[in-house]
Design a protein around this motif. Structure first.
Motif, mmCIF file in Angstrom:
data_model
loop_
_atom_site.group_PDB
_atom_site.id
_atom_site.type_symbol
_atom_site.label_atom_id
_atom_site.label_comp_id
_atom_site.label_asym_id
_atom_site.label_seq_id
_atom_site.Cartn_x
_atom_site.Cartn_y
_atom_site.Cartn_z
ATOM 1 N N ALA A 1 -2.073 8.079 9.990
ATOM 2 C CA ALA A 1 -1.348 7.180 9.080
ATOM 3 C C ALA A 1 0.153 7.282 9.364
ATOM 4 O O ALA A 1 0.872 6.272 9.404
ATOM 5 C CB ALA A 1 -1.654 7.553 7.630
ATOM 6 N N GLY B 1 -0.887 7.551 -2.846
ATOM 7 C CA GLY B 1 -1.681 8.470 -2.010
ATOM 8 C C GLY B 1 -2.891 7.824 -1.370
ATOM 9 O O GLY B 1 -3.380 8.316 -0.357
ATOM 10 N N TYR C 1 -10.211 -0.582 -3.422
ATOM 11 C CA TYR C 1 -8.979 -0.523 -2.638
ATOM 12 C C TYR C 1 -9.133 0.305 -1.365
ATOM 13 O O TYR C 1 -8.151 0.659 -0.720
ATOM 14 C CB TYR C 1 -7.827 -0.015 -3.510
ATOM 15 N N GLY D 1 -0.319 4.457 0.423
ATOM 16 C CA GLY D 1 -0.969 5.610 1.034
ATOM 17 C C GLY D 1 0.054 6.291 1.929
ATOM 18 O O GLY D 1 1.248 5.934 1.919
ATOM 19 N N GLN E 1 -19.502 11.042 -2.736
ATOM 20 C CA GLN E 1 -19.511 12.464 -3.090
ATOM 21 C C GLN E 1 -19.962 12.616 -4.532
ATOM 22 O O GLN E 1 -19.457 11.925 -5.410
ATOM 23 C CB GLN E 1 -18.098 13.049 -2.984
ATOM 24 N N GLY F 1 -10.434 12.750 -0.866
ATOM 25 C CA GLY F 1 -10.123 12.058 0.385
ATOM 26 C C GLY F 1 -9.698 13.062 1.442
ATOM 27 O O GLY F 1 -10.381 14.066 1.636
ATOM 28 N N ALA G 1 -1.837 -1.173 -5.387
ATOM 29 C CA ALA G 1 -2.820 -1.692 -6.331
ATOM 30 C C ALA G 1 -3.206 -0.670 -7.405
ATOM 31 O O ALA G 1 -3.439 -1.024 -8.560
ATOM 32 C CB ALA G 1 -4.074 -2.125 -5.570
ATOM 33 N N SER H 1 -8.268 18.375 5.140
ATOM 34 C CA SER H 1 -7.477 19.439 5.755
ATOM 35 C C SER H 1 -6.703 18.914 6.955
ATOM 36 O O SER H 1 -6.993 17.840 7.496
ATOM 37 C CB SER H 1 -8.390 20.590 6.184
ATOM 38 N N GLY I 1 0.824 -1.206 0.000
ATOM 39 C CA GLY I 1 0.000 0.000 0.000
ATOM 40 C C GLY I 1 0.855 1.251 0.000
ATOM 41 O O GLY I 1 1.783 1.379 0.810
HETATM 42 C C1 FAD Z 1 -13.602 11.301 2.233
HETATM 43 C C2 FAD Z 1 -12.450 11.391 3.168
HETATM 44 C C3 FAD Z 1 -12.224 12.551 3.884
HETATM 45 C C4 FAD Z 1 -11.141 12.642 4.763
HETATM 46 N N1 FAD Z 1 -10.895 13.820 5.401
HETATM 47 C C5 FAD Z 1 -9.774 13.939 6.168
HETATM 48 C C6 FAD Z 1 -9.386 15.201 6.697
HETATM 49 O O1 FAD Z 1 -10.023 16.225 6.467
HETATM 50 N N2 FAD Z 1 -8.269 15.249 7.472
HETATM 51 C C7 FAD Z 1 -7.514 14.152 7.727
HETATM 52 O O2 FAD Z 1 -6.514 14.257 8.423
HETATM 53 N N3 FAD Z 1 -7.850 12.953 7.210
HETATM 54 C C8 FAD Z 1 -8.941 12.821 6.431
HETATM 55 N N4 FAD Z 1 -9.257 11.627 5.863
HETATM 56 C C9 FAD Z 1 -8.525 10.429 6.292
HETATM 57 C C10 FAD Z 1 -7.150 10.251 5.637
HETATM 58 O O3 FAD Z 1 -7.230 10.521 4.276
HETATM 59 C C11 FAD Z 1 -6.733 8.800 5.885
HETATM 60 O O4 FAD Z 1 -6.776 8.519 7.272
HETATM 61 C C12 FAD Z 1 -5.319 8.476 5.421
HETATM 62 O O5 FAD Z 1 -5.060 9.001 4.141
HETATM 63 C C13 FAD Z 1 -5.161 6.958 5.428
HETATM 64 O O6 FAD Z 1 -3.864 6.605 5.006
HETATM 65 P P1 FAD Z 1 -3.455 5.082 5.050
HETATM 66 O O7 FAD Z 1 -2.099 4.991 4.483
HETATM 67 O O8 FAD Z 1 -3.697 4.522 6.393
HETATM 68 O O9 FAD Z 1 -4.514 4.326 4.108
HETATM 69 P P2 FAD Z 1 -4.710 4.428 2.533
HETATM 70 O O10 FAD Z 1 -4.486 5.805 2.073
HETATM 71 O O11 FAD Z 1 -6.026 3.803 2.243
HETATM 72 O O12 FAD Z 1 -3.531 3.514 1.963
HETATM 73 C C14 FAD Z 1 -3.669 2.135 1.714
HETATM 74 C C15 FAD Z 1 -3.144 1.853 0.319
HETATM 75 O O13 FAD Z 1 -3.269 0.458 0.054
HETATM 76 C C16 FAD Z 1 -3.640 0.298 -1.294
HETATM 77 N N5 FAD Z 1 -4.254 -1.017 -1.477
HETATM 78 C C17 FAD Z 1 -5.499 -1.402 -1.139
HETATM 79 N N6 FAD Z 1 -5.690 -2.689 -1.456
HETATM 80 C C18 FAD Z 1 -4.541 -3.124 -1.999
HETATM 81 C C19 FAD Z 1 -4.106 -4.388 -2.514
HETATM 82 N N7 FAD Z 1 -4.896 -5.460 -2.534
HETATM 83 N N8 FAD Z 1 -2.845 -4.483 -2.987
HETATM 84 C C20 FAD Z 1 -1.997 -3.404 -2.965
HETATM 85 N N9 FAD Z 1 -2.356 -2.202 -2.502
HETATM 86 C C21 FAD Z 1 -3.615 -2.059 -2.017
HETATM 87 C C22 FAD Z 1 -4.598 1.442 -1.528
HETATM 88 O O14 FAD Z 1 -4.777 1.717 -2.896
HETATM 89 C C23 FAD Z 1 -3.924 2.565 -0.768
HETATM 90 O O15 FAD Z 1 -3.048 3.302 -1.598
HETATM 91 C C24 FAD Z 1 -10.298 11.515 4.951
HETATM 92 C C25 FAD Z 1 -10.517 10.352 4.220
HETATM 93 C C26 FAD Z 1 -11.572 10.284 3.326
HETATM 94 C C27 FAD Z 1 -11.763 9.051 2.511
#
Ligand code: FAD
Length: 478
Positions: free
Chosen positions: A462, A75, A418, A48, A325, A91, A70, A94, A46
């Motif tokens: 994260a 991001g 994803y 992100g 959205q 996503g 994936a 702020s 991942g």
């Molecule tokens: C609508 C929305 C509004 C938000 N608003 C805010 C805000 O205002 N402020 C704030 O701080 N946070 C906000 N967030 C939350 C913030 O965006 C997330 O908490 C953070 O980006 C999560 O990061 P992560 O790395 O944990 O997960 P993710 O970003 O989900 O990373 C996981 C990664 O794994 C990948 N993946 C999934 N399945 C597979 C697979 N089978 N094989 C390989 N890769 C895979 C995905 O594509 C992704 O890139 C918001 C989120 C959303 C959706």
């Protein structure tokens, strides 16, 4: 290999060295994920914020890292819609001065941060079939709240009932056993605080509640979120040019490029290594794997040997909030026709409408932001039916929009294969059941991602999880 616990200053120094090496030697195109035999290797699943930060931290300590993603972009749940007027965020929206990890990282990577515009101050309420301006709300027949609730805007109801008696003393208190008795359905908790039936009904339409429904959410989790708001943040901020610029720069700073379009299907932890299989038939091996996939997605991935007990249950059951959205281009400023503000809070299936403004305050586009059960209803429609429904519903709620807005994008985080939801939360009883077990390492597999963090919100969570998982891996290597 002798290792020390994670230290942010050392990491940033390490990062400068990596950047320097890249400048001198140029980027290498490393295709093979297995260890080069000289340094421990890690597969990060991942790309992100959590995966990218983990990879940066591990590389800075000299580990060999391969990131598998994936999608065809990095991001994850940070995604700027560069092709929609006003470049809105679909996503992570702020951040604030409380996001110390993110601010330090952005500064180090020379990714500029600026003040975000924030929400409009004026809005139109549409409740029980009536359009009401906030000043008229307490005397309107649409306001069927009771007693002190009557003077409150619907979006203030949840904090009105959580804040005064919130017993959580700090950001980590929600994980402590002395508060476990609050791990009950949120509707039950709010009723006990005096919330009326109408208040509960309206809270379910509020996008800032971040949940699918009151009944399916732990009160302790809601109190956790409320505790974070006790010290108000100063001005909201975002990344200049769009939040996606940060993960893009993080990825570009890695020694090994992120391998995109690698959909992980299975992860096998063996005696001496980990093997990961992707849907295109490719296989990767390394000493350790860090899984940052949301549990909502990890459910479909085969893990061998299988996870056990509460951790296995957490992966299967942790709920994620559905968010859909609908993005609109504005043909004509309909708010000039009917004289109401463009922003709306409604008790309809469309929930809320927000304008996206540019620096001068001009409306660039609109977003209809729908949470939880209503988002799931929209997600069940096909594209055509959804467009039809949204157009006619918007016309019913706000006749002046007719012919003046055009749908340009529909983003469903619930349907996204994803993500399978926007943010994790806990159902009643789940904090007690598995919060302290869900992110424990399993054999050579480690877990990170927003769902595994304790003290920070959203994007910062994260990064928090990346620091924790990195320390875990270093501890193993000692
Ligand atoms: C609508 C929305 C509004 C938000 N608003 C805010 C805000 O205002 N402020 C704030 O701080 N946070 C906000 N967030 C939350 C913030 O965006 C997330 O908490 C953070 O980006 C999560 O990061 P992560 O790395 O944990 O997960 P993710 O970003 O989900 O990373 C996981 C990664 O794994 C990948 N993946 C999934 N399945 C597979 C697979 N089978 N094989 C390989 N890769 C895979 C995905 O594509 C992704 O890139 C918001 C989120 C959303 C959706």
């Amino acid at each position: 290999m002798a290792t020390k616990p994670f230290n942010r200053r050392e990491f940033l120094w390490g990062l400068s060295q990596s950047a320097l090496t890249l400048l001198v030697l140029g980027r290498t195109s490393q295709q093979v994920a297995a260890s080069d035999g000289t340094s421990p290797s890690v597969l990060v699943l991942g790309a992100g914020l959590s995966g990218l930060y983990t990879a940066l931290l591990l590389e800075a300590k000299g580990l060999s890292v391969t990131v598998l993603e994936a999608r065809d972009r990095v991001g994850g749940r940070v995604h700027t819609l560069d092709d929609v007027p006003g470049k809105p965020e679909s996503g992570g929206q702020s951040l604030s001065e409380k996001y110390q990890r993110l601010l330090t990282l952005a500064q180090h990577l020379e990714v500029p941060i600026e003040a975000a515009k924030g929400f409009d101050k004026e809005l139109l309420l549409y409740v029980r079939g009536q359009s009401v301006l906030p000043r008229d709300w307490p005397t309107s027949t649409a306001d069927q709240l009771v007693a002190a609730e009557r003077s409150l805007m619907p979006s203030r109801l949840l904090s009105h009932y959580l804040r005064p008696h919130n017993p959580l003393e700090d950001a980590t208190a929600w994980t402590k056993p002395n508060h476990a008795s609050l791990d009950i359905p949120l509707d039950e908790y709010l009723r006990a605080q005096g919330a009326s039936k109408e208040a509960l009904r309206l809270i379910n339409f509020d996008p800032t509640s971040l949940m699918n429904s009151l009944e399916t959410t732990s009160a302790l989790w809601a109190l956790r979120n409320d505790q974070r708001g006790k010290t108000p943040t100063q001005k909201p901020m975002h990344i200049k040019g769009g939040n996606s610029r940060l993960p893009e720069k993080m990825a570009a700073s890695l020694k090994s490029p992120v391998q995109t379009q690698k959909v992980v299907e299975s992860i096998r932890s063996r005696e001496t290594d980990v093997e990961v299989h992707c849907s295109d038939g490719s296989r990767f091996r390394a000493d350790y794997a860090v899984v940052t996939l949301p549990f909502s997605v990890l459910r479909q991935v085969e893990i061998t040997p299988p996870l056990q007990g509460a951790q296995a249950e957490a992966v299967q059951e942790l709920p994620y909030t559905a968010v859909t959205q609908i993005r609109f281009k504005v043909r004509e400023p309909f708010w000039e026709k009917d004289g109401y503000p463009p922003m709306m809070w409604t008790d309809s299936l469309l929930e809320s409408v927000f304008p996206i403004r540019d620096e001068t305050g001009r409306v660039q586009s609109l977003v209809c932001w729908v949470n939880g059960a209503n988002a799931k209803q929209l997600d069940a429609m096909n594209e055509e039916a959804l467009a039809q429904f949204v157009k006619s519903e918007l016309k019913r709620i706000r006749p002046a929009t007719d012919g003046n807005v055009e749908i340009v994008r529909v983003i469903s985080w619930g349907r996204d294969p994803y993500a399978r939801g926007a943010y994790s939360h806990f159902a009643p009883g789940q904090i007690r059941q598995f919060q302290d077990k869900m992110a424990k390492p399993w054999k050579r597999i480690h877990f990170a991602g927003e769902h595994t963090a304790i003290a920070s919100p959203g994007m910062e969570s994260a990064l928090e999880s990346a620091e924790r998982v990195t320390s875990e891996i270093f501890a193993h290597l000692k």
